[in-house]
Design a protein around this motif. Structure first.
Motif, PDB file in Angstrom:
ATOM      1  N   GLU A  68      12.538 -84.623 -41.584  1.00 17.74           N
ATOM      2  CA  GLU A  68      12.743 -84.514 -43.026  1.00 17.74           C
ATOM      3  C   GLU A  68      14.178 -84.847 -43.432  1.00 17.74           C
ATOM      4  N   GLN A  69      15.150 -84.433 -42.625  1.00 21.02           N
ATOM      5  CA  GLN A  69      16.554 -84.620 -43.008  1.00 21.02           C
ATOM      6  C   GLN A  69      17.412 -84.748 -41.763  1.00 21.02           C
ATOM      7  N   PHE A  70      18.389 -85.672 -41.843  1.00 21.31           N
ATOM      8  CA  PHE A  70      19.397 -85.799 -40.792  1.00 21.31           C
ATOM      9  C   PHE A  70      20.686 -86.287 -41.437  1.00 21.31           C
ATOM     10  N   GLU A  71      21.773 -85.604 -41.135  1.00 23.01           N
ATOM     11  CA  GLU A  71      23.066 -86.012 -41.680  1.00 23.01           C
ATOM     12  C   GLU A  71      24.176 -85.621 -40.712  1.00 23.01           C
ATOM     13  N   LEU A  72      25.245 -86.395 -40.766  1.00 18.97           N
ATOM     14  CA  LEU A  72      26.437 -86.176 -39.953  1.00 18.97           C
ATOM     15  C   LEU A  72      27.586 -85.781 -40.869  1.00 18.97           C
ATOM     16  N   LEU A  73      28.335 -84.772 -40.433  1.00 19.63           N
ATOM     17  CA  LEU A  73      29.453 -84.257 -41.232  1.00 19.63           C
ATOM     18  C   LEU A  73      30.710 -84.204 -40.370  1.00 19.63           C
ATOM     19  N   PRO A  74      31.888 -84.388 -40.980  1.00 19.05           N
ATOM     20  CA  PRO A  74      33.124 -84.303 -40.194  1.00 19.05           C
ATOM     21  C   PRO A  74      33.377 -82.884 -39.700  1.00 19.05           C
ATOM     22  N   ALA A  75      33.947 -82.787 -38.506  1.00 17.26           N
ATOM     23  CA  ALA A  75      34.291 -81.496 -37.907  1.00 17.26           C
ATOM     24  C   ALA A  75      35.787 -81.249 -38.039  1.00 17.26           C
ATOM     25  N   LYS A  76      36.195 -80.021 -37.737  1.00 14.88           N
ATOM     26  CA  LYS A  76      37.602 -79.659 -37.848  1.00 14.88           C
ATOM     27  C   LYS A  76      38.430 -80.259 -36.721  1.00 14.88           C
ATOM     28  N   ARG A  77      37.877 -80.331 -35.508  1.00 13.66           N
ATOM     29  CA  ARG A  77      38.625 -80.850 -34.368  1.00 13.66           C
ATOM     30  C   ARG A  77      38.305 -82.319 -34.144  1.00 13.66           C
ATOM     31  N   PRO A  78      39.295 -83.113 -33.732  1.00 11.84           N
ATOM     32  CA  PRO A  78      39.037 -84.536 -33.477  1.00 11.84           C
ATOM     33  C   PRO A  78      38.121 -84.724 -32.277  1.00 11.84           C
ATOM     34  N   GLY A  79      37.357 -85.799 -32.301  1.00 14.48           N
ATOM     35  CA  GLY A  79      36.416 -86.067 -31.213  1.00 14.48           C
ATOM     36  C   GLY A  79      35.113 -85.314 -31.333  1.00 14.48           C
ATOM     37  N   GLN A  80      34.926 -84.585 -32.444  1.00 16.01           N
ATOM     38  CA  GLN A  80      33.696 -83.834 -32.661  1.00 16.01           C
ATOM     39  C   GLN A  80      33.110 -84.183 -34.015  1.00 16.01           C
ATOM     40  N   VAL A  81      31.808 -83.979 -34.141  1.00 15.06           N
ATOM     41  CA  VAL A  81      31.117 -84.238 -35.390  1.00 15.06           C
ATOM     42  C   VAL A  81      30.020 -83.189 -35.558  1.00 15.06           C
ATOM     43  N   ARG A  82      29.813 -82.761 -36.760  1.00 18.32           N
ATOM     44  CA  ARG A  82      28.748 -81.804 -37.068  1.00 18.32           C
ATOM     45  C   ARG A  82      27.484 -82.554 -37.456  1.00 18.32           C
TER      46      ARG A  82
END
Length: 231
Positions: A133-147
């Motif tokens: 139904e839903q998929f999204e990518l969000l920026p994370a606080k630490r570099p090299g990571q993604v939410r």
């Protein structure tokens, strides 16, 4: 011969008055001194008049400076009040805009949830047993990571819960890496939501991500472009 004696008598009657040079000099000196005194008095009177005029002008200037300073302080006070009022109005306007944006976002989220529940309850939803139904990518606080956020739904939910597995891979060029899921095997009846963070290798910039969900009733795969959302 009687005329000569008369002429001699007349000459005897003439009186000689002595002339004194010092007396004439003192008279002239008195006149000169009087003239000097008059000039001095006129000069002193002129200076006194100028002094009085200067004092009057200085007094007027002092009063004018005091009046100007008072008016300036009053204008500065009024300007500070106006600036404070403008800042309060601006802050209130910005806060109102933020509240409106939050309200619109809340309404949009509520509409999405209502539409989601309607799709789950619709009879035609049973045609597709599994749906991403839903998929999204969000920026994370630490570099090299993604939410990430992932929502999997089940159309035919009349029966009991079912078991399923989910996997995700990221690829760029010819390189493919597996992304860890917190619960690759799960049970659900209507929907299942996943969220967490993925750690990427150093220097690896994905171009796309593949999501695959499998269950006893079937499987579904979706490919998404690797894009980070602003929110």
């Amino acid at each position: 011969m009687a005329r000569p004696p008369r002429r001699r008598d007349r000459l005897q009657r003439i009186m000689l008055v002595p002339v004194s040079p010092l007396r004439q000099l003192s008279t002239r000196a008195a006149y000169i001194l009087l003239a000097l005194v008059c000039v001095l008095l006129a000069f002193m009177a002129g200076r006194w008049s100028v002094h009085q005029s200067a004092a009057g002008v200085a007094k007027q200037l002092s009063q004018l400076n005091k009046s100007s300073a008072t008016q300036l302080r009053s204008m500065e006070l009024q300007t500070d009040i106006r600036l404070k009022e403008c800042s309060i109005i601006q802050a209130g306007s910005e806060r109102l805009q933020e509240d409106n944006l939050e309200l619109l976002a809340s309404l949009a989220l509520l509409e999405d949830r209502i539409a989601f529940y309607k799709r789950l309850a619709a009879p035609q939803s049973s045609a597709n047993s599994l749906t991403i139904e839903q998929f999204e990518l969000l920026p994370a606080k630490r570099p090299g990571q993604v939410r990430y956020r992932l929502l999997v739904t089940r159309g035919n939910a009349a029966g009991s819960s079912t078991s399923a597995t989910v996997s995700a891979t990221a690829s760029a060029g010819g390189r493919v890496i597996k992304l860890d899921m917190p619960a690759p095997r799960f049970q659900f009846r209507y929907y299942q939501q996943f969220s967490g963070e993925w750690t990427l290798p150093a220097g690896f910039v994905p171009e796309r991500v593949d999501i695959q969900v499998r269950s006893a009733a079937g499987s579904i795969s979706r490919r998404y472009k690797w894009e980070l959302q602003s929110r």
